[in-house]
Design a protein around this motif. Structure first.
Motif, PDB file in Angstrom:
ATOM      1  N   ILE A  36       0.836  -1.202   0.000  1.00 48.70           N
ATOM      2  CA  ILE A  36       0.000   0.000   0.000  1.00 48.70           C
ATOM      3  C   ILE A  36       0.872   1.254   0.000  1.00 48.70           C
ATOM      4  N   THR A  37       1.892   1.285   0.823  1.00 55.69           N
ATOM      5  CA  THR A  37       2.810   2.431   0.844  1.00 55.69           C
ATOM      6  C   THR A  37       3.444   2.634  -0.524  1.00 55.69           C
ATOM      7  N   LYS A  38       3.877   1.523  -1.132  1.00 55.17           N
ATOM      8  CA  LYS A  38       4.525   1.596  -2.452  1.00 55.17           C
ATOM      9  C   LYS A  38       3.572   2.125  -3.504  1.00 55.17           C
ATOM     10  N   VAL A  39       2.329   1.609  -3.556  1.00 53.82           N
ATOM     11  CA  VAL A  39       1.416   2.032  -4.621  1.00 53.82           C
ATOM     12  C   VAL A  39       0.898   3.450  -4.405  1.00 53.82           C
ATOM     13  N   ARG A  40       0.827   3.874  -3.159  1.00 52.10           N
ATOM     14  CA  ARG A  40       0.449   5.277  -2.920  1.00 52.10           C
ATOM     15  C   ARG A  40       1.541   6.201  -3.462  1.00 52.10           C
ATOM     16  N   ALA A  41       2.801   5.816  -3.274  1.00 53.97           N
ATOM     17  CA  ALA A  41       3.898   6.613  -3.831  1.00 53.97           C
ATOM     18  C   ALA A  41       3.842   6.605  -5.359  1.00 53.97           C
ATOM     19  N   LEU A  42       3.566   5.441  -5.925  1.00 53.56           N
ATOM     20  CA  LEU A  42       3.433   5.350  -7.385  1.00 53.56           C
ATOM     21  C   LEU A  42       2.269   6.207  -7.880  1.00 53.56           C
ATOM     22  N   ALA A  43       1.189   6.230  -7.114  1.00 51.74           N
ATOM     23  CA  ALA A  43       0.039   7.063  -7.485  1.00 51.74           C
ATOM     24  C   ALA A  43       0.447   8.528  -7.530  1.00 51.74           C
ATOM     25  N   THR A  44       1.168   8.958  -6.521  1.00 48.27           N
ATOM     26  CA  THR A  44       1.626  10.352  -6.481  1.00 48.27           C
ATOM     27  C   THR A  44       2.494  10.664  -7.698  1.00 48.27           C
ATOM     28  N   GLU A  45       3.431   9.766  -8.002  1.00 49.72           N
ATOM     29  CA  GLU A  45       4.306   9.962  -9.174  1.00 49.72           C
ATOM     30  C   GLU A  45       3.516  10.028 -10.475  1.00 49.72           C
ATOM     31  N   SER A  46       2.434   9.254 -10.545  1.00 49.49           N
ATOM     32  CA  SER A  46       1.661   9.141 -11.781  1.00 49.49           C
ATOM     33  C   SER A  46       0.533  10.151 -11.894  1.00 49.49           C
ATOM     34  N   GLY A  47       0.267  10.869 -10.816  1.00 50.42           N
ATOM     35  CA  GLY A  47      -0.841  11.808 -10.831  1.00 50.42           C
ATOM     36  C   GLY A  47      -2.193  11.148 -10.605  1.00 50.42           C
ATOM     37  N   ALA A  48      -2.185   9.918 -10.075  1.00 54.61           N
ATOM     38  CA  ALA A  48      -3.431   9.211  -9.775  1.00 54.61           C
ATOM     39  C   ALA A  48      -3.881   9.567  -8.367  1.00 54.61           C
ATOM     40  N   GLY A  98      -4.435   9.033  -4.789  1.00 53.02           N
ATOM     41  CA  GLY A  98      -3.897   8.058  -3.847  1.00 53.02           C
ATOM     42  C   GLY A  98      -4.957   7.268  -3.112  1.00 53.02           C
ATOM     43  N   ASP A  99      -6.052   7.930  -2.713  1.00 56.40           N
ATOM     44  CA  ASP A  99      -7.107   7.228  -1.987  1.00 56.40           C
ATOM     45  C   ASP A  99      -7.769   6.169  -2.856  1.00 56.40           C
ATOM     46  N   VAL A 100      -7.994   6.491  -4.117  1.00 57.28           N
ATOM     47  CA  VAL A 100      -8.606   5.520  -5.035  1.00 57.28           C
ATOM     48  C   VAL A 100      -7.666   4.343  -5.251  1.00 57.28           C
ATOM     49  N   VAL A 101      -6.404   4.639  -5.492  1.00 54.78           N
ATOM     50  CA  VAL A 101      -5.427   3.567  -5.699  1.00 54.78           C
ATOM     51  C   VAL A 101      -5.369   2.673  -4.467  1.00 54.78           C
ATOM     52  N   GLU A 102      -5.332   3.266  -3.295  1.00 54.99           N
ATOM     53  CA  GLU A 102      -5.285   2.462  -2.075  1.00 54.99           C
ATOM     54  C   GLU A 102      -6.527   1.585  -1.939  1.00 54.99           C
ATOM     55  N   GLN A 103      -7.701   2.142  -2.168  1.00 57.09           N
ATOM     56  CA  GLN A 103      -8.928   1.357  -2.052  1.00 57.09           C
ATOM     57  C   GLN A 103      -8.946   0.193  -3.043  1.00 57.09           C
ATOM     58  N   VAL A 104      -8.538   0.463  -4.262  1.00 56.17           N
ATOM     59  CA  VAL A 104      -8.503  -0.593  -5.284  1.00 56.17           C
ATOM     60  C   VAL A 104      -7.515  -1.677  -4.872  1.00 56.17           C
ATOM     61  N   TYR A 105      -6.343  -1.271  -4.428  1.00 57.85           N
ATOM     62  CA  TYR A 105      -5.333  -2.260  -4.032  1.00 57.85           C
ATOM     63  C   TYR A 105      -5.767  -3.049  -2.809  1.00 57.85           C
ATOM     64  N   ARG A 106      -6.374  -2.409  -1.845  1.00 57.77           N
ATOM     65  CA  ARG A 106      -6.828  -3.165  -0.660  1.00 57.77           C
ATOM     66  C   ARG A 106      -7.874  -4.208  -1.054  1.00 57.77           C
ATOM     67  N   ALA A 107      -8.787  -3.841  -1.931  1.00 49.58           N
ATOM     68  CA  ALA A 107      -9.802  -4.801  -2.393  1.00 49.58           C
ATOM     69  C   ALA A 107      -9.144  -5.923  -3.198  1.00 49.58           C
ATOM     70  N   MET A 108      -8.223  -5.566  -4.086  1.00 45.48           N
ATOM     71  CA  MET A 108      -7.541  -6.563  -4.908  1.00 45.48           C
ATOM     72  C   MET A 108      -6.719  -7.506  -4.040  1.00 45.48           C
ATOM     73  N   ILE A 109      -5.977  -6.960  -3.105  1.00 49.00           N
ATOM     74  CA  ILE A 109      -5.147  -7.790  -2.234  1.00 49.00           C
ATOM     75  C   ILE A 109      -6.011  -8.731  -1.408  1.00 49.00           C
ATOM     76  N   ALA A 110      -7.115  -8.234  -0.878  1.00 49.11           N
ATOM     77  CA  ALA A 110      -8.008  -9.091  -0.091  1.00 49.11           C
ATOM     78  C   ALA A 110      -8.520 -10.254  -0.939  1.00 49.11           C
ATOM     79  N   ALA A 111      -8.907  -9.975  -2.171  1.00 44.43           N
ATOM     80  CA  ALA A 111      -9.396 -11.036  -3.059  1.00 44.43           C
ATOM     81  C   ALA A 111      -8.289 -12.020  -3.384  1.00 44.43           C
TER      82      ALA A 111
END
Length: 101
Positions: free
Chosen positions: A56-68, A70-83
């Motif tokens: 989550i820390t890594k993808v939030r940083a990637l989101a910042t770099e990409s202009g995405a 961060g909250d959306v990226v985190e929510q998507v990743y948490r759901a994906m990781i749980a699945a």
């Protein structure tokens, strides 16, 4: 690569193309997740909450770099990781010598 669309149809075409790419990437990620199950000794190793937070820390940083967003990226990743954890737990349970869940 930002695209400027001139119609809703064009927007949808681009989204459909991205969805195909995302699903292909999810399939690749899922294959690796299932392989990881063989290297983990316990169900707790599969759940790996510390690793989840690292990702989550890594993808939030990637989101910042990409202009995405961060909250959306985190929510998507948490759901994906749980699945994927649920899938990995099934793969782990199916390994020889694993106790029933």
């Amino acid at each position: 690569m930002d695209v400027r669309c001139t119609s809703i149809e064009e927007v949808r075409e681009h989204i459909d193309r991205i969805d195909r790419e995302l699903v292909a990437l999810l399939a690749r990620r899922g294959n690796l997740v299932n392989q990881a199950a063989a290297f983990k000794k316990t169900r707790d190793d599969v759940r790996a909450p510390a690793r989840v937070e690292q990702v989550i820390t890594k993808v939030r940083a990637l989101a910042t770099e990409s202009g995405a967003p961060g909250d959306v990226v985190e929510q998507v990743y948490r759901a994906m990781i749980a699945a994927f954890i649920e899938e990995e737990l099934k793969a782990h349970a199916a390994l020889p010598g694993q106790p029933a869940p």
